[in-house]
Design a protein around this motif. Structure first.
Motif, mmCIF file in Angstrom:
data_model
loop_
_atom_site.group_PDB
_atom_site.id
_atom_site.type_symbol
_atom_site.label_atom_id
_atom_site.label_comp_id
_atom_site.label_asym_id
_atom_site.label_seq_id
_atom_site.Cartn_x
_atom_site.Cartn_y
_atom_site.Cartn_z
ATOM 1 N N LEU A 294 0.819 -1.205 0.000
ATOM 2 C CA LEU A 294 0.000 0.000 0.000
ATOM 3 C C LEU A 294 0.857 1.261 0.000
ATOM 4 O O LEU A 294 2.031 1.249 0.374
ATOM 5 N N HIS A 295 0.209 2.342 -0.406
ATOM 6 C CA HIS A 295 0.896 3.629 -0.447
ATOM 7 C C HIS A 295 1.051 4.202 0.960
ATOM 8 O O HIS A 295 0.059 4.513 1.631
ATOM 9 N N ASP A 296 2.260 4.296 1.435
ATOM 10 C CA ASP A 296 2.574 4.976 2.699
ATOM 11 C C ASP A 296 1.660 4.529 3.844
ATOM 12 O O ASP A 296 0.976 5.352 4.475
ATOM 13 N N PRO A 297 1.623 3.227 4.184
ATOM 14 C CA PRO A 297 0.654 2.726 5.168
ATOM 15 C C PRO A 297 1.123 2.785 6.621
ATOM 16 O O PRO A 297 0.375 2.394 7.512
ATOM 17 N N VAL A 298 2.323 3.239 6.861
ATOM 18 C CA VAL A 298 2.883 3.223 8.217
ATOM 19 C C VAL A 298 3.002 4.651 8.745
ATOM 20 O O VAL A 298 3.381 5.579 8.018
ATOM 21 N N GLY A 299 2.654 4.830 10.032
ATOM 22 C CA GLY A 299 2.767 6.151 10.642
ATOM 23 C C GLY A 299 1.576 7.043 10.373
ATOM 24 O O GLY A 299 1.687 8.269 10.415
ATOM 25 N N LYS A 300 0.405 6.430 10.115
ATOM 26 C CA LYS A 300 -0.814 7.192 9.867
ATOM 27 C C LYS A 300 -1.880 6.785 10.895
ATOM 28 O O LYS A 300 -1.856 5.695 11.447
ATOM 29 N N TYR A 301 -2.828 7.697 11.150
ATOM 30 C CA TYR A 301 -3.967 7.351 11.996
ATOM 31 C C TYR A 301 -5.201 8.074 11.485
ATOM 32 O O TYR A 301 -5.115 9.093 10.804
ATOM 33 N N ARG A 302 -6.360 7.509 11.813
ATOM 34 C CA ARG A 302 -7.603 8.184 11.469
ATOM 35 C C ARG A 302 -8.576 8.064 12.633
ATOM 36 O O ARG A 302 -8.502 7.155 13.467
ATOM 37 N N LEU A 303 -9.522 8.996 12.662
ATOM 38 C CA LEU A 303 -10.556 9.049 13.683
ATOM 39 C C LEU A 303 -11.900 8.924 12.999
ATOM 40 O O LEU A 303 -12.221 9.702 12.093
ATOM 41 N N SER A 304 -12.685 7.919 13.391
ATOM 42 C CA SER A 304 -14.019 7.750 12.801
ATOM 43 C C SER A 304 -15.071 7.713 13.898
ATOM 44 O O SER A 304 -14.757 7.548 15.077
ATOM 45 N N TYR B 139 2.598 9.579 14.425
ATOM 46 C CA TYR B 139 1.509 9.294 13.499
ATOM 47 C C TYR B 139 0.897 10.605 12.996
ATOM 48 O O TYR B 139 0.785 11.566 13.748
ATOM 49 N N ARG B 140 0.485 10.602 11.748
ATOM 50 C CA ARG B 140 -0.142 11.773 11.175
ATOM 51 C C ARG B 140 -1.531 11.417 10.642
ATOM 52 O O ARG B 140 -1.752 10.324 10.130
ATOM 53 N N GLY B 141 -2.458 12.350 10.786
ATOM 54 C CA GLY B 141 -3.832 12.104 10.398
ATOM 55 C C GLY B 141 -3.968 11.808 8.908
ATOM 56 O O GLY B 141 -3.311 12.454 8.082
ATOM 57 N N ALA B 142 -4.808 10.839 8.579
ATOM 58 C CA ALA B 142 -5.027 10.473 7.177
ATOM 59 C C ALA B 142 -6.407 9.852 7.026
ATOM 60 O O ALA B 142 -6.928 9.223 7.954
ATOM 61 N N LEU B 143 -6.989 10.037 5.871
ATOM 62 C CA LEU B 143 -8.195 9.307 5.524
ATOM 63 C C LEU B 143 -7.779 7.899 5.112
ATOM 64 O O LEU B 143 -6.745 7.712 4.453
ATOM 65 N N MET B 144 -8.556 6.904 5.491
ATOM 66 C CA MET B 144 -8.167 5.539 5.176
ATOM 67 C C MET B 144 -8.064 5.310 3.675
ATOM 68 O O MET B 144 -7.227 4.537 3.201
ATOM 69 N N SER B 145 -8.875 6.013 2.914
ATOM 70 C CA SER B 145 -8.838 5.849 1.451
ATOM 71 C C SER B 145 -7.518 6.310 0.860
ATOM 72 O O SER B 145 -7.124 5.857 -0.214
ATOM 73 N N GLU B 146 -6.817 7.200 1.547
ATOM 74 C CA GLU B 146 -5.528 7.679 1.052
ATOM 75 C C GLU B 146 -4.466 6.588 1.101
ATOM 76 O O GLU B 146 -3.458 6.651 0.393
ATOM 77 N N THR B 147 -4.679 5.605 1.974
ATOM 78 C CA THR B 147 -3.720 4.513 2.105
ATOM 79 C C THR B 147 -4.192 3.247 1.411
ATOM 80 O O THR B 147 -3.411 2.521 0.813
ATOM 81 N N MET B 148 -5.494 2.969 1.483
ATOM 82 C CA MET B 148 -6.036 1.721 0.967
ATOM 83 C C MET B 148 -5.833 1.513 -0.522
ATOM 84 O O MET B 148 -5.533 0.405 -0.977
ATOM 85 N N PHE B 149 -6.007 2.569 -1.299
ATOM 86 C CA PHE B 149 -6.170 2.399 -2.735
ATOM 87 C C PHE B 149 -4.970 2.931 -3.526
ATOM 88 O O PHE B 149 -4.230 3.789 -3.050
#
Length: 378
Positions: free
Chosen positions: A93-103, A367-377
């Motif tokens: 995946l694209h840049d999948p480490v060091g990210k977090y999201r809040l849902s 960790y830096r904030g990210a939308l999950m779609s930014e990493t998933m696809f």
């Protein structure tokens, strides 16, 4: 039943499995890509190759170093003696480490409040509930994903002591549509369910039922907030579905679904859609996994914030999570709206801290904030 592990034959992949999403914890990052060691189950004394590279027998299985250069890689193992072949597809995946999201799940009351105050609020963030998420974004860069209902009925009102009135999304003002659109880079709205009750509404639902409910929610989100806020990821209410429901979600643009992927006290899958027990454990042990047959990506929710009353208890869970190499890459936090309200039976007095402190921990641990779609696809 579908064989998710793909390991009925004697000749199969032990690691990775079909659909696994791999990162630096699974191998070694190099300038050319991610180098992983593939393990293949086979007969001792045979001659095995993976993607035409010779594999070595280590006493229990065949191993081979493979470089993952692209988002998707097909791995084919061949037994050169018997002619047997088996193949899987895995992902880097694209840049999948060091990210977090809040849902957040179970949302609708904050929209009712914004609508009730449409003549006095100057911003959607004048709503005190939504203001908490804005603070998490401003202080710690949180990207926020809110899963919403279509309506709030008398059945839901029984969980609250203060009087509330019926509300559905068609009643929601579009006065603040430009602000929703301007905030769409960090704030998303998506389908969750028609309403809160009954529990697990889509476990045995028909195609017509889930299609109707998605259309109701999508139509109104686009009307009052704009298509910009609709992401290709959601969390279905209770994360319980049948295969037909999951396929409908995919047809309506949800290429990614999130869940707990845990086993409950009765030994049953919990918030795991339609997947069986053994495979639920596998998906729950990683940040992401893709069902290649259904073309849907799944993300693991790591921590449900309202399950604890004290922020310190959540921080302890995050510290434990950080020690798990397969789940420490992308941290997914989840809250439920109802716990914000003082008249709710499960009210959390420290609601704001239960959100802000985990976000602060993530930020301070890199960790830096990210939308999950930014990493998933791709």
């Amino acid at each position: 039943m579908r064989n998710y592990f793909g390991n009925d034959p004697e000749f199969h992949f032990q690691f990775p499995l079909d659909g696994d999403c791999l990162n630096c914890y699974d191998g070694q990052e190099t300038p050319e890509g991610l180098l992983i060691t593939v393990r293949v189950n086979g007969r001792a004394g045979s001659s095995v190759a993976v993607n035409e590279q010779p594999a070595e027998w280590n006493g229990t299985c065949y191993t081979c170093g493979i470089l993952l250069r692209h988002y998707r890689t097909t791995l084919e193992a061949a037994d050169l003696n018997s002619g047997e072949k088996t193949s899987i597809a895995v992902y880097k995946l694209h840049d999948p480490v060091g990210k977090y999201r809040l849902s957040s799940d179970d949302n609708i009351l904050f929209l009712q409040d914004i609508n009730d105050h449409k003549d006095t609020y100057q911003s959607i963030f004048d709503n005190p509930y939504l203001a908490v998420y804005k603070k998490a974004h401003d202080l710690y860069g949180a990207c926020v994903h809110i899963n919403i209902y279509y309506e709030y009925t008398e059945e839901e009102m029984k969980d609250f002591s203060a009087h509330k009135t019926y509300f559905n999304l068609s009643m929601m003002t579009d006065r603040f549509k430009p602000e929703w659109q301007q905030s769409a880079d960090w704030l998303k709205l998506s389908f969750h369910a028609r309403k809160n009750y009954p529990g697990k509404p889509y476990q045995n639902a028909t195609i017509a039922q889930i299609s109707r409910d998605i259309e109701l929610v999508h139509r109104e989100i686009i009307r009052f907030a704009g298509k910009e806020v609709l992401p290709p990821v959601t969390t279905l209410h209770f994360g319980a579905s049948n295969l037909a429901v999951t396929r409908v979600l995919r047809e309506y643009g949800y290429r990614g679904l999130t869940g707990y992927f845990e086993i409950d006290k009765h030994g049953e899958p919990l918030v795991a859609y339609h997947y069986p027990v053994d495979f639920t454990r596998h998906v729950g042990g990683r940040d992401f996994w893709k069902d290649n047959q259904e073309d849907i990506m799944y993300g693991r929710i790591d921590l449900v914030l309202n399950e604890k009353k004290e922020p310190d208890q959540l921080i302890q869970k995050l510290e434990e999570l950080k020690g798990d190499p397969h789940r420490a890459g992308f941290v997914s936090l989840l809250m439920h709206e109802e716990y914000f309200y003082e008249d709710y039976i499960g009210y959390r007095e420290k609601f704001e801290q239960l959100i802000l402190e985990p976000c602060r921990w993530c930020y301070e641990h890199g960790y830096r904030g990210a939308l999950m779609s930014e990493t998933m696809f791709e």
